[in-house]
Design a protein around this motif. Structure first.
Motif, mmCIF file in Angstrom:
data_model
loop_
_atom_site.group_PDB
_atom_site.id
_atom_site.type_symbol
_atom_site.label_atom_id
_atom_site.label_comp_id
_atom_site.label_asym_id
_atom_site.label_seq_id
_atom_site.Cartn_x
_atom_site.Cartn_y
_atom_site.Cartn_z
ATOM 1 N N PHE A 1 54.102 53.689 59.740
ATOM 2 C CA PHE A 1 53.163 54.766 59.424
ATOM 3 C C PHE A 1 53.535 55.351 58.068
ATOM 4 O O PHE A 1 54.700 55.644 57.811
ATOM 5 N N ASN A 2 52.534 55.522 57.207
ATOM 6 C CA ASN A 2 52.829 56.002 55.850
ATOM 7 C C ASN A 2 51.982 57.191 55.422
ATOM 8 O O ASN A 2 52.052 57.623 54.271
ATOM 9 N N ARG A 3 51.202 57.732 56.351
ATOM 10 C CA ARG A 3 50.421 58.940 56.071
ATOM 11 C C ARG A 3 50.413 59.830 57.309
ATOM 12 O O ARG A 3 50.703 59.368 58.410
ATOM 13 N N PHE B 1 45.947 49.391 52.969
ATOM 14 C CA PHE B 1 45.477 49.965 54.223
ATOM 15 C C PHE B 1 46.529 50.962 54.723
ATOM 16 O O PHE B 1 47.713 50.659 54.787
ATOM 17 N N TYR B 2 46.084 52.188 55.081
ATOM 18 C CA TYR B 2 47.008 53.256 55.444
ATOM 19 C C TYR B 2 47.088 53.432 56.959
ATOM 20 O O TYR B 2 46.096 53.249 57.677
ATOM 21 N N PHE B 3 48.269 53.835 57.421
ATOM 22 C CA PHE B 3 48.473 54.121 58.842
ATOM 23 C C PHE B 3 48.842 55.600 58.985
ATOM 24 O O PHE B 3 49.892 56.036 58.492
ATOM 25 N N TYR B 4 47.964 56.359 59.636
ATOM 26 C CA TYR B 4 48.130 57.801 59.786
ATOM 27 C C TYR B 4 48.747 58.133 61.145
ATOM 28 O O TYR B 4 48.258 57.683 62.182
ATOM 29 N N ALA B 5 49.797 58.936 61.106
ATOM 30 C CA ALA B 5 50.348 59.497 62.336
ATOM 31 C C ALA B 5 49.551 60.741 62.689
ATOM 32 O O ALA B 5 49.263 61.564 61.820
ATOM 33 N N GLY B 6 49.208 60.864 63.948
ATOM 34 C CA GLY B 6 48.470 62.037 64.397
ATOM 35 C C GLY B 6 49.430 63.103 64.900
ATOM 36 O O GLY B 6 49.910 63.045 66.028
ATOM 37 N N GLY B 7 49.739 64.079 64.054
ATOM 38 C CA GLY B 7 50.692 65.118 64.431
ATOM 39 C C GLY B 7 52.121 64.698 64.146
ATOM 40 O O GLY B 7 52.404 63.563 63.736
ATOM 41 N N GLU B 8 53.039 65.613 64.384
ATOM 42 C CA GLU B 8 54.423 65.438 63.945
ATOM 43 C C GLU B 8 55.377 64.920 65.015
ATOM 44 O O GLU B 8 56.531 64.611 64.717
#
Length: 275
Positions: free
Chosen positions: A202-204, A184-191
């Motif tokens: 967070f890994n994506r 299961f992936y954890f996406y960061a929204g923006g930098e």
């Protein structure tokens, strides 16, 4: 399953009268592809999704699917969300037979559904799309906060592969322990605060800055998640880039920069871009 660790959340192009310019959007995606970018998010971020009608979303989908080189060689993620569930389901149905790689499933703004209502909404969209699904929790923009219990329940569905979390980032630590799917992936929204988010699990990345400097941002993120050394020069360059983009309206800055490169990205739909 999505292989790319980073996708770029591309803006939607509009003409000066704020009408849809699909070719401008596609031209920008082609430019990113020519630079080596393998994944983009369309109609799902940068604050524009809820300004688009269902008819406009379907037109974007149809024209994008007709771009055979892009659709066959990129991981194209399509945003699915609506204040009306029926419209989100209709879009999901149209996505199902296409080569769209995945959907980003957002939640309706303003109406504040109960958790049970939001679960039914999500499960219906997933069932009709039959695509790998990234859940998108963004309470600051929508007013609705998907609970940890709801995330864990949805993560049990085979098609749910990740979460883009723009709310309480610290709960990723507990979610990683409780979600049984280890892929299961954890996406960061923006930098913004990205180093802190990576340290939390967070890994994506769903990138905004990559619209302007795609390879520089991708290299920086890949080094970060793989624990490679990031030089002081790289840190300074990224910090300068992020200061430029995230001071004021990021979307307006990104569109201005793309326009200056000769790609007709056009304007933001007002009130964005008023300043």
């Amino acid at each position: 399953m999505l292989k790319e660790k980073m996708h770029i959340a591309v803006p939607t192009a509009f003409y000066e009268d704020e009408s849809l310019n699909i070719q401008g959007t596609i031209e920008h995606i082609k430019s990113l592809y020519s630079q080596g970018i393998q994944s983009v998010l369309v109609c799902g971020s940068t604050g524009e999704q809820h300004s688009l009608t269902l008819k406009e979303k379907l037109k974007i989908l149809d024209d994008l699917v007709a771009e055979e080189e892009l659709i066959h060689n990129m991981e194209i993620i399509f945003g699915v969300s609506s204040i009306r569930q029926k419209e989100a389901v209709e879009l999901a149905k149209r996505i199902q037979p296409t080569k769209i790689a995945a959907i980003l499933l957002g939640y309706p703004p303003y109406i504040l559904p109960a958790q049970e209502e939001a679960l039914i909404y999500a499960k219906k969209i997933i069932r009709f799309s039959q695509k790998p699904t990234i859940l998108y929790n963004n309470p600051k923009r929508t007013g609705f906060d998907l609970s940890s219990e709801s995330i864990i329940e949805l993560s049990g569905l085979d098609l749910v592969i990740g979460l883009k979390e723009a709310g309480n980032t610290k709960r990723v630590l507990s979610l990683k322990r409780e979600i049984r799917n280890k892929n299961f992936y954890f996406y960061a929204g923006g930098e913004m605060q990205l180093e802190e988010k990576v340290s939390l699990g967070f890994n994506r990345l769903s990138s905004i800055a990559g619209n302007i400097h795609p390879l520089k941002v991708k290299q920086w993120f890949i080094k970060m998640v793989s624990k490679q050394t990031i030089t002081e020069q790289e840190k300074l360059e990224i910090a300068s880039l992020l200061d430029e983009i995230y001071t004021g309206s990021p979307l307006a800055y990104v569109k201005k920069s793309i326009n200056e490169k000769g790609i007709t990205m056009g304007v933001c739909r007002s009130p964005l871009g008023n300043v």
